[in-house]
Design a protein around this motif. Structure first.
Motif, PDB file in Angstrom:
ATOM      1  N   SER A   1      34.587 -24.001   2.499  1.00 43.98           N
ATOM      2  CA  SER A   1      34.243 -25.332   2.626  1.00 43.98           C
ATOM      3  C   SER A   1      32.732 -25.434   3.033  1.00 43.98           C
ATOM      4  O   SER A   1      32.204 -26.616   3.162  1.00 43.98           O
ATOM      5  CB  SER A   1      35.215 -26.009   3.296  1.00 43.98           C
ATOM      6  N   CYS A   2      31.856 -24.385   3.060  1.00 41.64           N
ATOM      7  CA  CYS A   2      30.509 -24.655   3.603  1.00 41.64           C
ATOM      8  C   CYS A   2      29.471 -24.242   2.776  1.00 41.64           C
ATOM      9  O   CYS A   2      28.185 -24.629   2.575  1.00 41.64           O
ATOM     10  CB  CYS A   2      30.448 -24.281   4.854  1.00 41.64           C
ATOM     11  N   ALA A   3      29.824 -23.066   2.001  1.00 45.96           N
ATOM     12  CA  ALA A   3      28.914 -22.288   0.991  1.00 45.96           C
ATOM     13  C   ALA A   3      27.574 -21.765   1.892  1.00 45.96           C
ATOM     14  O   ALA A   3      26.900 -21.378   1.130  1.00 45.96           O
ATOM     15  CB  ALA A   3      28.300 -23.262  -0.078  1.00 45.96           C
ATOM     16  N   THR A   4      27.650 -21.569   3.155  1.00 48.44           N
ATOM     17  CA  THR A   4      26.795 -20.848   3.823  1.00 48.44           C
ATOM     18  C   THR A   4      26.827 -19.477   3.887  1.00 48.44           C
ATOM     19  O   THR A   4      25.999 -18.876   4.631  1.00 48.44           O
ATOM     20  CB  THR A   4      26.692 -21.479   5.194  1.00 48.44           C
ATOM     21  N   CYS A   5      27.840 -18.936   3.004  1.00 48.33           N
ATOM     22  CA  CYS A   5      28.061 -17.442   2.946  1.00 48.33           C
ATOM     23  C   CYS A   5      27.611 -17.016   1.631  1.00 48.33           C
ATOM     24  O   CYS A   5      28.107 -16.066   1.134  1.00 48.33           O
ATOM     25  CB  CYS A   5      29.263 -17.165   3.428  1.00 48.33           C
ATOM     26  N   HIS A   6      26.833 -17.913   0.931  1.00 50.48           N
ATOM     27  CA  HIS A   6      26.281 -17.558  -0.359  1.00 50.48           C
ATOM     28  C   HIS A   6      25.780 -16.078  -0.511  1.00 50.48           C
ATOM     29  O   HIS A   6      24.718 -15.942   0.181  1.00 50.48           O
ATOM     30  CB  HIS A   6      25.692 -18.763  -0.751  1.00 50.48           C
TER      31      HIS A   6
ATOM     32  N   SER B   1      30.748 -15.234  -0.286  1.00 50.85           N
ATOM     33  CA  SER B   1      31.099 -13.929   0.389  1.00 50.85           C
ATOM     34  C   SER B   1      32.499 -13.855   1.185  1.00 50.85           C
ATOM     35  O   SER B   1      33.171 -12.898   1.267  1.00 50.85           O
ATOM     36  CB  SER B   1      29.875 -13.142   1.325  1.00 50.85           C
ATOM     37  N   CYS B   2      32.822 -14.944   1.754  1.00 52.37           N
ATOM     38  CA  CYS B   2      34.226 -15.386   2.435  1.00 52.37           C
ATOM     39  C   CYS B   2      35.365 -14.971   1.462  1.00 52.37           C
ATOM     40  O   CYS B   2      36.511 -14.865   2.075  1.00 52.37           O
ATOM     41  CB  CYS B   2      34.123 -16.530   3.216  1.00 52.37           C
ATOM     42  N   GLN B   3      35.042 -15.053   0.242  1.00 47.56           N
ATOM     43  CA  GLN B   3      36.317 -14.892  -0.600  1.00 47.56           C
ATOM     44  C   GLN B   3      36.399 -13.798  -1.217  1.00 47.56           C
ATOM     45  O   GLN B   3      37.029 -13.407  -2.333  1.00 47.56           O
ATOM     46  CB  GLN B   3      36.058 -16.068  -1.959  1.00 47.56           C
TER      47      GLN B   3
ATOM     48  N   ILE C   1      29.561 -21.114   8.508  1.00 48.43           N
ATOM     49  CA  ILE C   1      29.807 -22.297   9.427  1.00 48.43           C
ATOM     50  C   ILE C   1      30.962 -22.758   9.368  1.00 48.43           C
ATOM     51  O   ILE C   1      31.921 -23.286  10.213  1.00 48.43           O
ATOM     52  CB  ILE C   1      28.922 -23.208   9.568  1.00 48.43           C
ATOM     53  N   CYS C   2      31.733 -22.722   8.285  1.00 43.68           N
ATOM     54  CA  CYS C   2      33.268 -22.963   8.197  1.00 43.68           C
ATOM     55  C   CYS C   2      34.354 -21.867   8.509  1.00 43.68           C
ATOM     56  O   CYS C   2      35.509 -22.153   8.500  1.00 43.68           O
ATOM     57  CB  CYS C   2      33.602 -23.552   6.840  1.00 43.68           C
ATOM     58  N   GLY C   3      33.768 -20.622   8.680  1.00 44.97           N
ATOM     59  CA  GLY C   3      34.725 -19.445   9.510  1.00 44.97           C
ATOM     60  C   GLY C   3      35.438 -19.019   8.154  1.00 44.97           C
ATOM     61  O   GLY C   3      36.218 -18.055   8.505  1.00 44.97           O
ATOM     62  N   GLY C   4      35.073 -19.241   6.827  1.00 48.15           N
ATOM     63  CA  GLY C   4      35.747 -18.489   5.850  1.00 48.15           C
ATOM     64  C   GLY C   4      36.893 -19.466   5.163  1.00 48.15           C
ATOM     65  O   GLY C   4      37.689 -18.785   4.460  1.00 48.15           O
ATOM     66  N   MET C   5      36.770 -20.566   5.307  1.00 48.47           N
ATOM     67  CA  MET C   5      37.445 -21.637   4.687  1.00 48.47           C
ATOM     68  C   MET C   5      37.149 -22.142   3.375  1.00 48.47           C
ATOM     69  O   MET C   5      37.776 -23.173   2.750  1.00 48.47           O
ATOM     70  CB  MET C   5      37.833 -22.856   5.642  1.00 48.47           C
TER      71      MET C   5
HETATM   72  S1  FES Z   1      32.167 -19.156   4.977  1.00 50.88           S
HETATM   73 FE1  FES Z   1      32.072 -21.265   4.571  1.00 50.88          FE
HETATM   74  S2  FES Z   1      32.378 -21.108   2.618  1.00 50.88           S
HETATM   75 FE2  FES Z   1      32.322 -19.040   2.979  1.00 50.88          FE
END
Ligand code: FES
Length: 104
Positions: free
Chosen positions: A44-49, A84-86, A38-42
């Motif tokens: 800051s949300c951890a919903t890409c765990h 995963s965004c990192q 939900i943060c689009g890869g910033m």
């Molecule tokens: S997309 Fe939000 S932390 Fe990875």
């Protein structure tokens, strides 16, 4: 174009073809019932765990401190947890296997 092996939240393993030069989050977000991101890869949300297959953990660049901080807040964190965004995809990650972590 690396091919990824992804275990979804139902335990089903799928193969995904993903472009190089994007983060792992992007193809996982496009899956049915994929990551929220939900943060689009910033970072800051951890919903890409995701959980990284043990064979791959040491083949990925180590997490930066902000990723580690975000992971530290998760109840579902494991030693092989990553955001995963990192993780940027390139050809060297062909065959990478990950499991999408439960939603929190
Ligand atoms: S997309 Fe939000 S932390 Fe990875």
């Amino acid at each position: 174009m690396p091919t990824l092996r992804v275990i979804d939240r139902d335990g089903v393993e799928r193969e995904l073809n993903a472009p190089s030069g994007v983060s792992l989050m992007e193809p996982l977000r496009d899956m049915d019932d994929g990551v929220g991101a939900i943060c689009g890869g910033m970072c800051s949300c951890a919903t890409c765990h995701v959980y990284v297959d043990p064979e791959w953990v040491d083949r990925l660049p180590a997490p930066m401190s902000d990723e580690g901080d975000m992971l530290g807040d998760l109840r579902s964190r494991r030693d092989n947890s990553r955001l995963s965004c990192q993780i940027m995809l390139d050809e060297s990650l062909g065959g990478l296997k990950v499991q999408i972590a439960p939603e929190e």
